[in-house]
Design a protein around this motif. Structure first.
Motif, PDB file in Angstrom:
ATOM      1  N   LEU A   1       0.820  -1.213   0.000  1.00 26.89           N
ATOM      2  CA  LEU A   1       0.000   0.000   0.000  1.00 26.89           C
ATOM      3  C   LEU A   1       0.852   1.261   0.000  1.00 26.89           C
ATOM      4  N   VAL A   2       1.871   1.270   0.849  1.00 28.73           N
ATOM      5  CA  VAL A   2       2.737   2.448   0.939  1.00 28.73           C
ATOM      6  C   VAL A   2       3.520   2.641  -0.354  1.00 28.73           C
ATOM      7  N   ASP A   3       4.081   1.578  -0.869  1.00 30.35           N
ATOM      8  CA  ASP A   3       4.862   1.704  -2.103  1.00 30.35           C
ATOM      9  C   ASP A   3       4.005   2.197  -3.254  1.00 30.35           C
ATOM     10  N   TYR A   4       2.818   1.630  -3.399  1.00 32.59           N
ATOM     11  CA  TYR A   4       1.983   2.015  -4.536  1.00 32.59           C
ATOM     12  C   TYR A   4       1.358   3.400  -4.352  1.00 32.59           C
ATOM     13  N   PHE A   5       0.595   3.579  -3.272  1.00 30.49           N
ATOM     14  CA  PHE A   5      -0.128   4.837  -3.113  1.00 30.49           C
ATOM     15  C   PHE A   5       0.782   6.002  -2.719  1.00 30.49           C
ATOM     16  N   ALA A   6       1.588   5.803  -1.694  1.00 35.02           N
ATOM     17  CA  ALA A   6       2.384   6.912  -1.179  1.00 35.02           C
ATOM     18  C   ALA A   6       3.603   7.234  -2.041  1.00 35.02           C
ATOM     19  N   LYS A   7       4.343   6.209  -2.407  1.00 34.53           N
ATOM     20  CA  LYS A   7       5.585   6.457  -3.148  1.00 34.53           C
ATOM     21  C   LYS A   7       5.367   6.627  -4.650  1.00 34.53           C
ATOM     22  N   GLU A   8       4.669   5.660  -5.268  1.00 33.04           N
ATOM     23  CA  GLU A   8       4.511   5.712  -6.728  1.00 33.04           C
ATOM     24  C   GLU A   8       3.496   6.764  -7.169  1.00 33.04           C
ATOM     25  N   GLN A   9       2.319   6.746  -6.556  1.00 34.97           N
ATOM     26  CA  GLN A   9       1.250   7.628  -7.028  1.00 34.97           C
ATOM     27  C   GLN A   9       1.370   9.056  -6.502  1.00 34.97           C
ATOM     28  N   LEU A  10       1.649   9.208  -5.215  1.00 32.92           N
ATOM     29  CA  LEU A  10       1.732  10.552  -4.636  1.00 32.92           C
ATOM     30  C   LEU A  10       3.159  11.084  -4.543  1.00 32.92           C
ATOM     31  N   GLU A  11       4.141  10.218  -4.800  1.00 31.50           N
ATOM     32  CA  GLU A  11       5.551  10.594  -4.781  1.00 31.50           C
ATOM     33  C   GLU A  11       5.979  11.228  -3.456  1.00 31.50           C
ATOM     34  N   LEU A  12       5.503  10.645  -2.360  1.00 35.33           N
ATOM     35  CA  LEU A  12       5.875  11.134  -1.037  1.00 35.33           C
ATOM     36  C   LEU A  12       7.226  10.556  -0.640  1.00 35.33           C
ATOM     37  N   ASN A  13       7.966  11.331   0.138  1.00 36.73           N
ATOM     38  CA  ASN A  13       9.256  10.829   0.603  1.00 36.73           C
ATOM     39  C   ASN A  13       9.059  10.046   1.915  1.00 36.73           C
ATOM     40  N   ASP A  14      10.090   9.323   2.338  1.00 41.03           N
ATOM     41  CA  ASP A  14       9.981   8.463   3.518  1.00 41.03           C
ATOM     42  C   ASP A  14       9.636   9.242   4.784  1.00 41.03           C
ATOM     43  N   LYS A  15      10.173  10.437   4.928  1.00 43.52           N
ATOM     44  CA  LYS A  15       9.903  11.251   6.117  1.00 43.52           C
ATOM     45  C   LYS A  15       8.410  11.605   6.192  1.00 43.52           C
ATOM     46  N   THR A  16       7.825  11.989   5.082  1.00 40.44           N
ATOM     47  CA  THR A  16       6.406  12.341   5.031  1.00 40.44           C
ATOM     48  C   THR A  16       5.543  11.111   5.295  1.00 40.44           C
ATOM     49  N   ILE A  17       5.909   9.992   4.694  1.00 41.37           N
ATOM     50  CA  ILE A  17       5.165   8.747   4.906  1.00 41.37           C
ATOM     51  C   ILE A  17       5.205   8.344   6.368  1.00 41.37           C
ATOM     52  N   ASP A  18       6.364   8.421   6.985  1.00 38.46           N
ATOM     53  CA  ASP A  18       6.486   8.084   8.405  1.00 38.46           C
ATOM     54  C   ASP A  18       5.615   8.994   9.266  1.00 38.46           C
ATOM     55  N   ALA A  19       5.569  10.279   8.931  1.00 39.87           N
ATOM     56  CA  ALA A  19       4.750  11.233   9.699  1.00 39.87           C
ATOM     57  C   ALA A  19       3.264  10.896   9.562  1.00 39.87           C
ATOM     58  N   ILE A  20       2.841  10.525   8.367  1.00 39.98           N
ATOM     59  CA  ILE A  20       1.438  10.176   8.140  1.00 39.98           C
ATOM     60  C   ILE A  20       1.072   8.906   8.903  1.00 39.98           C
ATOM     61  N   LEU A  21       1.915   7.883   8.814  1.00 37.07           N
ATOM     62  CA  LEU A  21       1.642   6.634   9.524  1.00 37.07           C
ATOM     63  C   LEU A  21       1.651   6.839  11.028  1.00 37.07           C
ATOM     64  N   SER A  22       2.531   7.694  11.511  1.00 39.99           N
ATOM     65  CA  SER A  22       2.568   8.013  12.936  1.00 39.99           C
ATOM     66  C   SER A  22       1.282   8.716  13.374  1.00 39.99           C
ATOM     67  N   ALA A  23       0.824   9.662  12.569  1.00 39.09           N
ATOM     68  CA  ALA A  23      -0.430  10.370  12.885  1.00 39.09           C
ATOM     69  C   ALA A  23      -1.613   9.403  12.873  1.00 39.09           C
ATOM     70  N   MET A  24      -1.617   8.485  11.922  1.00 38.25           N
ATOM     71  CA  MET A  24      -2.688   7.479  11.887  1.00 38.25           C
ATOM     72  C   MET A  24      -2.698   6.669  13.181  1.00 38.25           C
ATOM     73  N   ASN A  25      -1.534   6.193  13.589  1.00 37.07           N
ATOM     74  CA  ASN A  25      -1.448   5.381  14.798  1.00 37.07           C
ATOM     75  C   ASN A  25      -1.845   6.156  16.045  1.00 37.07           C
ATOM     76  N   LYS A  26      -1.508   7.429  16.087  1.00 33.64           N
ATOM     77  CA  LYS A  26      -1.875   8.255  17.245  1.00 33.64           C
ATOM     78  C   LYS A  26      -3.381   8.476  17.337  1.00 33.64           C
ATOM     79  N   ASN A  27      -4.080   8.344  16.222  1.00 37.28           N
ATOM     80  CA  ASN A  27      -5.516   8.612  16.195  1.00 37.28           C
ATOM     81  C   ASN A  27      -6.384   7.364  16.216  1.00 37.28           C
TER      82      ASN A  27
END
Length: 111
Positions: A53-79
């Motif tokens: 999911l991360v590779d396809y949606f975050a990296k390939e489709q949205l071209e997010l970097n690892d730092k941004t992806i980590d921040a999003i996943l962290s926010a998801m877990n906090k909520n």
């Protein structure tokens, strides 16, 4: 989940995911659901790993970097506790609430 539940907004040259809307989890009302997505992702419609999911949606489709992806996943877990709270105060039956909470737990564990 239908494709329509994923939208992006482009503003000032920056593309981001839109806020969630029309979000209904139909899989809790289907006996033994076989699919998690309406459209296939690399030939599959269920049992995705976080990397897929991360590779396809975050990296390939949205071209997010690892730092941004980590921040999003962290926010998801906090909520997660807020998601649980919303399910618990919803108008769903106790049975549906239990199914929803199990589904949240199962999917969050993948990330």
């Amino acid at each position: 989940m239908h494709l329509k539940n994923f939208s992006v907004i482009t503003k000032a040259g920056k593309t981001t995911l839109s806020p969630v809307y029309d979000f209904l989890n139909s899989s809790i009302s289907i006996k033994n659901p076989q699919e998690e997505l309406a459209l296939s992702l690399k030939g599959n419609k269920s049992n995705f790993k976080s990397t897929e999911l991360v590779d396809y949606f975050a990296k390939e489709q949205l071209e997010l970097n690892d730092k941004t992806i980590d921040a999003i996943l962290s926010a998801m877990n906090k909520n997660v506790s807020k998601w649980i709270e919303l399910v618990e105060i919803s108008f769903l039956s106790d049975d549906m609430k239990e199914k929803y909470l199990k589904l949240i737990d199962n999917r969050i564990r993948r990330f």
